[in-house]
Design an enzyme around this catalytic site. Structure first.
Site, PDB file in Angstrom:
ATOM      1  N   SER A 101      79.700-135.533  88.392  1.00  0.00           N
ATOM      2  CA  SER A 101      79.884-136.279  87.644  1.00  0.00           C
ATOM      3  C   SER A 101      78.451-137.676  87.980  1.00  0.00           C
ATOM      4  O   SER A 101      77.407-136.947  87.750  1.00  0.00           O
ATOM      5  CB  SER A 101      81.267-137.231  87.197  1.00  0.00           C
ATOM      6  OG  SER A 101      80.890-137.890  85.836  1.00  0.00           O
ATOM      7  N   ASP A 295      81.798-133.635  81.325  1.00  0.00           N
ATOM      8  CA  ASP A 295      81.758-133.733  82.817  1.00  0.00           C
ATOM      9  C   ASP A 295      82.449-132.658  84.060  1.00  0.00           C
ATOM     10  O   ASP A 295      83.124-132.538  83.821  1.00  0.00           O
ATOM     11  CB  ASP A 295      82.840-135.113  82.761  1.00  0.00           C
ATOM     12  CG  ASP A 295      82.460-136.046  83.885  1.00  0.00           C
ATOM     13  OD1 ASP A 295      82.083-135.413  85.279  1.00  0.00           O
ATOM     14  OD2 ASP A 295      83.585-136.775  83.734  1.00  0.00           O
TER      15      ASP A 295
END
Length: 778
Positions: A101, A295
């Site tokens: 991320s 993500d």
């Protein structure tokens, strides 16, 4: 800008223990720009124990950075200071960087900071240029909203062109690192195991790229670093015929890893399976298959296991006796990870003070919804950390070669799920400097322990004043008044004070002394001993707010209350200094606008579901009553059609509104031939107050005081009392008091007390009019 303090020997910082026990003799070189000296500071617990690391200058290093939403700014400051301290040894000994991320972006910037051009100062670095400007107004672009994401990547993609320009200016020819990134597939792919007899769905994906510098003026060589036999089954990004990966593919991989669901739409990547192409390591576009990714922190927010696996399969001893080097291709096997590789794990959630307690009421009965909510929350936390747990089960000795830096003070961006930082540039800037503070503190501790000399980089470039102020306040250094003076640090002083207040509130009831891993926090110990937070020099509020967190006060409410009490200027939120109530409403409305636009972008019936769920989410931050509301209430004596108008004017107290109503008495006489009160029309208006304590997404209360005139269809003779036929039997002034409650902004229950003052010789009258109806918010 030069300052005398930069040349002085660094002080030991506030009694903090900055390095975990179990490391000794890792060398004097500053790996990852001296950050990695954190491993060399601590000593083994048992006297006379053999060192756990090779001699000076021989160890290799791996850096893992977790996801953190807006706390990516903290990570960026941490790495920016570390890379500014010293770079020569970093290039020689840094071998591996992995991230998820926001951490995936920071490790990519870390490669440039270690091997690329040196930044002249912290505010001129790519770390600063990437994280500090990226606020809510850049992320939420209404015309860019898609059915799958409320945020736009336009600014991030524009910033990536600046990163690419630095990339193309070249990396050191001695730079040879592997970059690992975790992502999540939207649709799982089937992995065939047990000789093809068993098919398993797989959503987690790990990518590994080898980056080799070619010198100034030449972009580095990037190749897929994977093998068909790898247990991690890393896919390959598309390459050219020579097996090289273009920067655009690396950029898209990082953007995919940062595609937080709902916020960003999925990112499409074209990949090949290792061993499924005509040439090993080459993935041509004609051989690739496209899939959508989101993500990487969903299932692996801490890709440390990926780092250990890559080191185990790819690193081999150097024939020259230096740090381990990469094999031409990884060789999966049953070996253990190299013992000369030390792993640094930067996680902004790792603190050396107690975590904020959850706001939970007493559990009196077992409830299915509550149990399911707790299970769902625990599932998410467990899924995000399971890879780390598996690693420690597979190789428990890794803990002896793992350095975990810790954060010493609360960050400004932490509330609201670490999303608050996107609403104010000052929050991200403060967190950036807090990351610098933590990096500097560990390096200073290293020198104090006698492991090499730490040369602070504060004499290079501009932008160091906030760090000097932060150090002076946190560490109790002389000269804090001068270091923190100036109007340009006004909001920074407030954020410093709030950080101290929040720390003392957390530690007030905690036990003093070292924790289970040998860490100490001097300020936390003082709070546990009953001391109050120190005051930041130059901060003079009209009234010092209570720094303690109230029993049912959320972390967000506590933080904003303190900011408002100290007069913080919410510049990006458009709220005057000290008006935390307006700032909170603006945060709520910003989230509401994004959710509303997301619901409008949905095709078919999905719009209503997204709008409903989004409104519950926005109202959980802070309930914001609609600016305009209409209601129709029917009762046994009074039927009312009303209007309520609100305003965001800063001089109007929160919750104060203007209300008006058209009331009707005696409707039964209008619609039937029977008796009853005479028909009368009442027109009233006045202030309405909606106390914040009575506002929530489920229930909204209000109090109103209204006055006006009643127009009656009956005019009794002058010698007859006006109330002989009821309160509506003559035209006269009326004053009303209202108590009302609305449920889910739809079902309205109210009671209206009416008083008809004495008029034209007639006696005063009163009535109580209960009613039930509906409320609409156009």
């Amino acid at each position: 800008m030069t300052n005398a303090r930069s040349a002085a020997a660094p002080e030991r910082v506030g009694g903090h223990g900055f390095v975990r026990d179990g490391f000794r003799g890792l060398g004097r070189g500053a790996v990852l720009a001296s950050l990695l000296l954190i491993s060399s500071v601590a000593r083994a617990d048992t006297s006379g124990a053999a060192p756990l690391a090779p001699g000076p200058g021989t160890g290799a290093y791996s850096l893992t950075v977790s996801g953190g939403v807006a706390l990516g700014a903290y990570e960026a400051g941490f790495l920016a200071y570390a890379s500014a301290s010293s770079r020569a040894d970093s290039i020689e000994r840094m071998r591996l960087l992995t991230g998820a991320s926001a951490g995936s972006l920071n490790v990519l910037l870390g490669v440039l900071a270690i091997c690329g051009e040196e930044a002249p100062g912290p505010t001129q670095s790519l770390f600063w240029d990437t994280w500090i400007p990226v606020g809510f107004e850049r992320l939420f672009v209404p015309e860019d909203v898609t059915p799958l994401g409320a945020f736009s990547r336009a600014w991030l993609e524009a910033q990536s062109r600046r990163i690419e320009a630095a990339w193309n200016r070249g990396l050191s020819p001695t730079c040879d690192v592997v970059l690992g990134v975790s992502v999540t597939r939207v649709e799982p792919r089937l992995v065939h195991v047990a000789g093809g007899r068993l098919s398993l769905p797989r959503m987690e994906e790990k990518f590994a790229l080898r980056i080799q510098g070619r010198g100034p003026g030449l972009p580095p060589r990037v190749t897929n670093y994977t093998a068909p036999g790898s247990t991690r089954r890393e896919p390959m990004l598309v390459t050219n015929a020579q097996g090289e990966v273009a920067f655009a593919r690396v950029r898209d991989l990082v953007l995919a890893s940062m595609a937080f669901p709902v916020a960003f739409p999925p990112k499409t990547l074209a990949t090949c399976a290792a061993g499924a192409t005509a040439r090993p390591g080459v993935c041509l576009s004609t051989e690739a298959h496209a899939a959508d990714y989101i993500d990487g922190g969903i299932f692996d927010n801490t890709p440390l296991r990926l780092a250990v696996g890559l080191a185990r399969d790819g690193l081999e001893p150097s024939p020259e006796g230096g740090p381990s080097r990469w094999r031409d291709a990884p060789e999966p096997g049953g070996r253990r990870s190299p013992t000369d590789v030390f792993f640094i794990f930067v996680d902004p959630d790792a603190t050396e003070y107690p975590a904020a307690p959850e706001s939970r009421g007493p559990r009196t009965k077992q409830e299915l919804p509550r149990m399911l909510g707790e299970v769902a929350s625990a599932f998410i936390d467990t899924a995000r950390s399971k890879e780390l747990a598996l690693l420690l089960e597979e190789e428990p000795e890794i803990a002896q070669r793992l350095a975990l830096p810790r954060r010493h003070f609360p960050v400004a961006s932490a509330p609201l799920g670490a999303f608050l930082g996107f609403f104010e540039t000052a929050f991200r800037s403060f967190d950036f400097y807090l990351g610098m503070y933590d990096a500097r503190a560990m390096l200073a501790e290293s020198e104090a322990a006698g492991h090499g000399r730490f040369v602070p980089p504060e004499s290079q470039g501009e932008g160091w004043a906030p760090l000097w102020c932060m150090r002076a306040v946190y560490d109790g250094l002389p000269g804090a008044e001068a270091d923190c003076a100036g109007e340009e640090l006004a909001d920074f002083r407030v954020l410093l004070q709030v950080s101290l207040d929040r720390l003392y509130a957390l530690c007030r009831d905690a036990k003093a002394g070292p924790g289970p891993r040998g860490w100490r926090n001097a300020h936390c110990e003082r709070a546990a001993a009953g001391e109050a937070p120190p005051h930041v020099p130059g901060l003079v509020p009209m009234r010092w707010p209570d720094w303690r967190r109230e029993a049912h006060e959320s972390e967000l409410a506590h933080t904003l209350r303190l900011l408002g009490g100290y007069g913080f200027h919410f510049r990006d939120l458009g709220a005057p200094p000290g008006r935390d109530d307006i700032a909170l409403m603006h945060i709520r409305k910003a989230i509401g606008r994004a959710v509303q636009r997301l619901s409008e972008a949905q095709p078919g019936d999905g719009s209503r579901a997204v709008e409903f769920a989004g409104k519950l989410l926005a109202d959980s931050v802070a309930y914001s009553p609609p600016r305009t509301s209409l209601h129709l209430v029917v009762g046994p004596t009074l039927t009312e059609l009303g209007l309520s108008l609100g305003t965001d004017a800063p001089r109007v107290p929160r919750g104060l509104r203007l209300a008006g109503a058209l009331g009707m008495h005696g409707l039964q006489r209008v619609f039937s031939s029977g008796g009853g009160e005479p028909f009368a029309l009442t027109v009233v208006a006045g202030p309405e107050l909606r106390p914040s304590a009575l506002q929530s997404a489920l229930v909204q209360g209000r109090i109103a005081l209204r006055a006006g005139w009643q127009f009656s269809t009956l005019s009794p003779p002058s010698d007859e009392d006006c109330g002989s036929a009821g309160v509506s039997s003559c035209s006269r002034p009326v004053v009303q008091g209202l108590l009302g409650v609305t449920f889910l902004e739809r079902l309205r229950v109210q009671v209206v007390g009416e008083w008809y003052p004495p008029s034209s010789g007639h006696r005063g009258l009163w009535s109580i009019a209960p009613g039930l109806g509906v409320e609409l918010n156009p």
